[in-house]
Structures are given as structure tokens and as C-alpha cells.
Design an enzyme around this catalytic site. Structure first.
Site, short mmCIF file in Angstrom:
data_model
loop_
_atom_site.label_atom_id
_atom_site.label_comp_id
_atom_site.label_asym_id
_atom_site.label_seq_id
_atom_site.Cartn_x
_atom_site.Cartn_y
_atom_site.Cartn_z
N LYS A 47 3.73 -49.67 0.91
CA LYS A 47 2.59 -48.70 0.83
C LYS A 47 1.52 -49.44 2.05
CE LYS A 47 1.42 -44.80 -0.78
NZ LYS A 47 2.17 -43.80 -1.43
N ASP A 52 0.67 -39.79 2.62
CA ASP A 52 -0.04 -39.93 1.16
C ASP A 52 -1.33 -39.08 1.33
OD1 ASP A 52 0.75 -41.28 -1.52
OD2 ASP A 52 -1.37 -41.59 -1.43
P1 NDP Z 1 -3.43 -34.81 -0.25
O1 NDP Z 1 -4.37 -35.57 0.32
O2 NDP Z 1 -2.63 -33.62 0.42
O3 NDP Z 1 -4.22 -34.12 -1.81
C1 NDP Z 1 -5.03 -34.78 -2.38
C2 NDP Z 1 -5.63 -34.04 -3.49
O4 NDP Z 1 -6.23 -34.72 -4.73
C3 NDP Z 1 -6.92 -33.18 -2.94
O5 NDP Z 1 -6.84 -32.05 -3.70
C4 NDP Z 1 -7.96 -34.27 -3.19
O6 NDP Z 1 -9.19 -33.46 -3.45
C5 NDP Z 1 -7.56 -34.88 -4.70
N1 NDP Z 1 -8.05 -36.22 -4.82
C6 NDP Z 1 -7.76 -37.12 -4.20
N2 NDP Z 1 -8.46 -38.13 -4.55
C7 NDP Z 1 -9.16 -37.58 -5.75
C8 NDP Z 1 -10.15 -38.34 -6.43
N3 NDP Z 1 -10.51 -39.57 -6.53
N4 NDP Z 1 -10.58 -37.45 -7.46
C9 NDP Z 1 -10.25 -36.28 -7.66
N5 NDP Z 1 -9.34 -35.49 -6.80
C10 NDP Z 1 -8.94 -36.23 -5.87
O7 NDP Z 1 -2.64 -35.91 -1.15
P2 NDP Z 1 -1.01 -35.57 -1.80
O8 NDP Z 1 -1.01 -34.20 -2.24
O9 NDP Z 1 -0.22 -36.04 -0.56
O10 NDP Z 1 -1.16 -36.75 -2.95
C11 NDP Z 1 -1.49 -36.45 -4.19
C12 NDP Z 1 -0.87 -37.40 -5.15
O11 NDP Z 1 0.65 -37.55 -5.00
C13 NDP Z 1 -1.35 -39.09 -4.54
O12 NDP Z 1 -1.11 -39.81 -6.07
C14 NDP Z 1 -0.03 -39.30 -3.89
O13 NDP Z 1 0.05 -40.76 -3.97
C15 NDP Z 1 1.13 -38.56 -4.80
N6 NDP Z 1 2.45 -38.60 -3.97
C16 NDP Z 1 2.28 -37.88 -2.67
C17 NDP Z 1 3.50 -37.79 -2.17
C18 NDP Z 1 3.72 -37.12 -0.80
O14 NDP Z 1 4.73 -36.88 -0.39
N7 NDP Z 1 2.43 -36.65 -0.12
C19 NDP Z 1 4.72 -38.03 -2.64
C20 NDP Z 1 4.80 -38.72 -4.01
C21 NDP Z 1 3.55 -39.03 -4.66
P3 NDP Z 1 -10.20 -33.72 -2.27
O15 NDP Z 1 -9.96 -33.00 -0.95
O16 NDP Z 1 -11.58 -33.27 -2.79
O17 NDP Z 1 -10.34 -35.16 -1.90
O1 2IT Z 2 3.95 -41.91 -3.05
C1 2IT Z 2 5.01 -41.71 -2.26
O2 2IT Z 2 6.26 -41.49 -2.64
C2 2IT Z 2 4.80 -41.04 -0.89
N1 2IT Z 2 3.52 -40.91 -0.71
C3 2IT Z 2 5.85 -40.70 0.04
C4 2IT Z 2 6.44 -41.80 0.67
C5 2IT Z 2 7.39 -41.67 1.93
O3 2IT Z 2 7.80 -42.48 2.58
O4 2IT Z 2 7.75 -40.35 1.98
#
Ligand code: NDP
Ligand code: 2IT
Length: 447
Positions: A126, A166
Site C-alpha cells: 500500500k 484508493d
Molecule cells: P473515494 O475517495 O472514492 O471515496 C471515499 C469516500 O469516503 C468519500 O465519500 C469520502 O468523503 C468518504 N471519506 C473518506 N474519508 C473519510 C473520513 N475520514 N470520514 C468520513 N468520510 C470519509 O475512495 P474509495 O471509495 O475508493 O475508498 C473507500 C474505502 O474503500 C476505503 O477504505 C478504501 O481503502 C476501500 N477500498 C477501495 C477500493 C478501490 O478499489 N477503490 C478497493 C477496496 C477497498 P469526502 O469526499 O468528504 O472525503
Molecule cells: O484496498 C484495495 O484493495 C484497493 N484499494 C485496490 C487495490 C488494487 O491494487 O486494485
């Protein structure tokens, strides 16, 4: 737990002071696998768990960049290359002001086991920076990404380490990072995943985490004699994971009654409509808007401060960030009749919240299993890039569905207990992944 367990945890805390998120992720994992670990004298002798909790390496560097006003700016960035037993390092990059070494170590640690569960050849890593992309212009984000990649490119490669997105890192950031990498290296290789369709990205990568999470949730329900459809689903977040989890839930006939961002949540008692979902995607993906504006623009939608867990629902899907659902929220959800909790985010439930769910017969899908669809399609993107082909949306979705089913079944196999009606998916995911990684570490000898 045994004295050996207590010694292991206290040693870990001593070696990694103040890294609370990392401690939490290791404790959650070790509490599942320690009985197996202790029963295997070879593993103990070979210090498998001690070695597994020490990253292969952490690269830490300064990223200097210039803002639109000509000011010099500097941020910190890291890449935690945690474990490469199963394949090249793989895992996302996070840009958020809260990013620090503890957060990236917890995420890198979880990624080892998530990637193992996919069955694809991927190690765990990461990275990210405390850079805040909010309020920055496209040009500022570009300059930041190019500066970050100027340093990071030395440490990554299609067979070495393949970053992705992420929080705060989506297609725009990946495109800037990738464009700079291929320019510096003068080679086009699949060194990053999550690329746009025109830049060698895979179909369905954007949707994969959210869709996969809903597929996993459906398997959990089916396994316990229930069907998906008609339930009220409370989702947190309105980013990549949350938006596509919501859409798949709607497609399956469930009602999405909340979405959120860091300002608060919106309540939609009648459930998000298809048109509203498209408006929300536009607001979030194109206009960089806030969730409160969504409530202002739509009828039947109200905005509230705080988190959505007080809203009565049958399915809860935390899809925003770590530790966003605590013990008291878990208590409220249970009292309101929640049936399943499925983690779209990484470690969104605190340890105490998870304990509540597990002891109250709630189906609990841990992030390392439930949100593995994203990295799985990243793995498919690597394969497509390597053999210079592009699979259709249908083909990638079919592979994603089959892979999520396999992960679910691996969890059932390792997490079913005699006399217990409810599968312990948290134990199942940890144990199934540990067995895979530990077997490889044992085979490699002293490395
Ligand atoms: P994005 O940046 O697309 O979206 C994040 C969302 O979460 C936004 O709505 C944001 O709101 C909110 N958020 C972030 N930080 C906070 C906080 N401290 N308190 C409240 N709300 C918060 O990220 P992703 O959707 O990609 O990721 C979301 C989660 O999923 C993370 O935990 C990530 O590690 C996990 N994940 C992502 C993957 C991927 O492929 N993208 C794969 C697997 C897991 P705001 O805009 O107000 O900050
Ligand atoms: O938490 C996760 O699994 C991710 N943010 C996606 C990682 C990836 O390599 O696609």
C-alpha cells in the site's frame, strides 16, 4: 489467549509504537489464526507470524511541487512493500491528509491476505501521501502526481510492484501517474491498474469493488437461507466503492436508504432511484460536490450531520474509511434489526463493533474478503496488459462473480463451526488466507 499470544502482541506494540491502526489490524488477524499458529510447531520455529508482521521494506520520500500561485509545497509519501510471497506487490495509493505510516501499514498488512483470498498471484502493498486533493486544480494534481512518480518509479514495475487507486486516487490521478511513468521509462507496461479505458484500463475496474461487495453479501445471505431483494441498505461514503455498491444493490431489488461523505449523510426513506443515482454520480465524479447539495437538489432526500448508522436497515455497508462504525453504532444497528454487515471499506468497523456483530448472530463480511473485487479486477487488468488483450464487460463481470463466489466459499470452509448456524466469515477469511501465505513462506525457507 495464550501467553505466547500476549508476548507476540506486546512485542509488536513495542516495535511499532503509536501505530494504533496497524496494531488493530494485526490483533484482529492474529486472534483468528493464533490457535493454528501455535499448534504448528514448524510455523512457530520459523517465526512465520513475526516475519509476516514486518514489512519487506518501507520507502518514504518527500514530494515537492508547485501550486497555481507559484508557491513551493512539500508532502510526505510512502510505499509499504509488505509481502511478496504470492506475487509482485499489489495494492492502492491513498491521498488524504490523515495518511501516515500506521495507516499504510494496516492497509498493506490487510492487502496481503485480501490478495491471497483472490487466488491470483499478488503480494501485498500500500502507499500514498498526506496530500489533500480536495480543492486542488487539475494542474496542481498533475504536478503533484508527476513529482511523486519521479521518485516512486525507481521502486515499482510490472513484475515488482503494481500500485492502483484508493481514497483520493481515481482515474484522473492514475492517468497522471501512469503518463509520467511511461514517459520516464520509455516502455508501455501495466505498472499501474485502474487506468482509464483509453489508457489500457480494464472494463469493470471502476465498478468492481462495490459490485463485488454486493455479490459477496448476496452469497452470505443465500448461505443462510435468505435472498437479496427488498432489504433496506444503509451505505456510508459516496466515492468509488459506495456508488457502485449502491447501484448493484438497486439492481438486485434492494433499497438504498443512505449515502454519506465526511460532512454527513443523506437519508432517502423510499430508496435511491435510478435517476437520483445518476445525479449523485455526476455530482461526485464530475462536479466534485458535497452530499448536502444532493439533498438540496432532490425531493425525498434529507441531509443530516454525523454517520448513517442510526437509520434502521437490514443491511449495513460501510464504504468510506477505517473505524467509521464503532461499538455504539453496532449496538444501534443490532437493536434496529440489522441482518448483515458487509465491509466495502478497509477496517471500517472497530474491533468492539465486530465483536458485537459476531456475538449477536449478525452476518459479518470482513473487508479483506468482501471488498476484494477491486484488487481482483486489478489483477485481471495486469493479465490483459501482459497479453495485450481487452476483455469485454461481460467477460470481466463473469470472472468477478465467479471469483467472489470462490472467496465466499473459502471463508465458509475455514469459518464454519460445528453446532454454529452462522458462518464466522472474519475467522474464515483470516484462516484461509493465512494458510496460503504461511505455506509459501515455509516453502521459501529463511527469507
Ligand atoms: P473515494 O475517495 O472514492 O471515496 C471515499 C469516500 O469516503 C468519500 O465519500 C469520502 O468523503 C468518504 N471519506 C473518506 N474519508 C473519510 C473520513 N475520514 N470520514 C468520513 N468520510 C470519509 O475512495 P474509495 O471509495 O475508493 O475508498 C473507500 C474505502 O474503500 C476505503 O477504505 C478504501 O481503502 C476501500 N477500498 C477501495 C477500493 C478501490 O478499489 N477503490 C478497493 C477496496 C477497498 P469526502 O469526499 O468528504 O472525503
Ligand atoms: O484496498 C484495495 O484493495 C484497493 N484499494 C485496490 C487495490 C488494487 O491494487 O486494485
Amino acid at each position: 489467549m495464550s501467553t505466547r499470544y500476549e508476548d507476540f502482541i506486546s512485542g509488536l506494540k513495542k516495535r511499532n509504537p503509536h501505530q494504533t491502526e496497524f496494531h488493530q489490524a494485526v490483533e484482529e488477524f492474529a486472534s483468528s489464526v493464533f490457535p493454528i499458529y501455535e499448534a504448528n510447531k514448524g510455523y512457530c520455529k520459523e517465526q512465520i507470524l513475526e516475519r509476516l508482521t514486518e514489512p519487506d521494506r518501507i520507502i518514504s520520500f518527500r514530494v515537492s511541487w508547485e501550486d497555481d500561485e507559484g508557491n513551493f509545497r512539500a508532502n510526505r509519501a510512502w510505499r509499504v512493500q509488505f509481502n511478496k510471497c504470492l506475487g509482485p506487490y499489489k495494492g492502492g495509493l491513498r491521498f488524504h491528509p490523515d495518511v501516515n505510516e500506521s495507516v499504510l501499514k494496516f492497509l498493506g498488512f490487510e492487502q496481503i491476505f485480501k490478495n491471497a483470498l483472490t487466488g491470483l498471484p499478488m503480494g501485498g502493498a500500500k502507499g500514498g501521501s498526506n496530500f489533500n486533493p480536495k480543492g486542488k486544480s487539475d494542474r496542481e494534481v498533475m504536478r503533484f502526481c508527476q513529482s511523486l512518480m519521479t521518485e516512486l518509479h525507481r521502486y515499482i514495475g510490472e513484475d515488482t510492484d503494481v500500485p492502483a487507486g484508493d481514497i483520493g486516487v481515481g482515474t484522473r490521478e492514475i492517468s497522471y501517474l501512469f503518463g509520467h511513468y511511461i514517459r520516464m521509462e520509455n516502455r508501455w507496461v501495466g505498472v499501474l491498474t485502474g487506468k482509464g479505458a483509453s489508457c489500457g484500463g480494464s472494463a469493470v475496474r471502476k465498478e468492481a469493488t462495490g459490485w463485488g461487495c454486493m455479490y459477496f453479501c448476496e452469497h452470505m445471505l443465500n448461505q443462510h437461507g435468505e435472498a437479496l431483494g427488498g432489504q433496506r441498505v444503509a451505505i456510508s461514503g459516496a466515492g468509488n466503492v459506495a456508488l457502485y455498491a449502491a447501484h448493484k444493490a438497486m439492481e438486485k431489488g434492494a433499497k438504498v436508504i443512505t449515502m454519506s461523505d465526511s460532512d454527513g449523510y443523506v437519508h432517502i426513506p423510499e430508496g435511491l432511484t435510478e435517476e437520483q443515482w445518476h445525479n449523485l454520480v455526476k455530482l461526485k465524479e464530475e462536479d466534485d460536490g458535497r452530499i448536502s447539495e444532493f439533498a438540496e437538489n432532490e425531493t425525498g432526500v434529507t441531509f443530516h450531520e454525523g454517520k448513517p448508522w442510526g437509520v434502521s436497515c437490514e443491511i449495513a455497508m460501510p464504504c468510506a474509511t477505517q473505524n467509521e462504525l464503532d461499538e455504539s453504532a453496532a449496538e444501534t444497528l443490532i437493536n434496529n434489526g440489522v441482518v448483515a454487515v458487509c465491509e466495502g471499506a478497509n477496517m471500517p468497523c472497530t474491533a468492539k463493533a465486530v465483536e458485537r456483530f459476531r456475538h449477536n448472530g449478525i452476518l459479518f463480511g470482513p473487508g479483506k474478503a468482501a471488498n476484494a473485487g477491486g484488487v481482483a479486477v486489478s489483477g485481471f487488468e495486469q493479465s490483459q496488459n501482459a497479453i495485450r488483450v481487452s476483455w469485454s464487460r461481460e467477460e470481466v463481470d463473469e470472472r468477478l462473480q465467479s471469483l467472489m463466489k470462490d472467496i465466499h466459499n473459502r471463508c465458509v470452509e475455514a469459518g464454519s463451526r460445528e453446532g454454529q448456524k452462522i458462518v464466522d466469515y472474519a475467522d474464515g477469511a483470516n484462516i484461509a488466507a493465512f494458510q496460503k501465505v504461511a505455506t509459501a513462506m515455509h516453502a521459501y525457507g529463511v527469507v
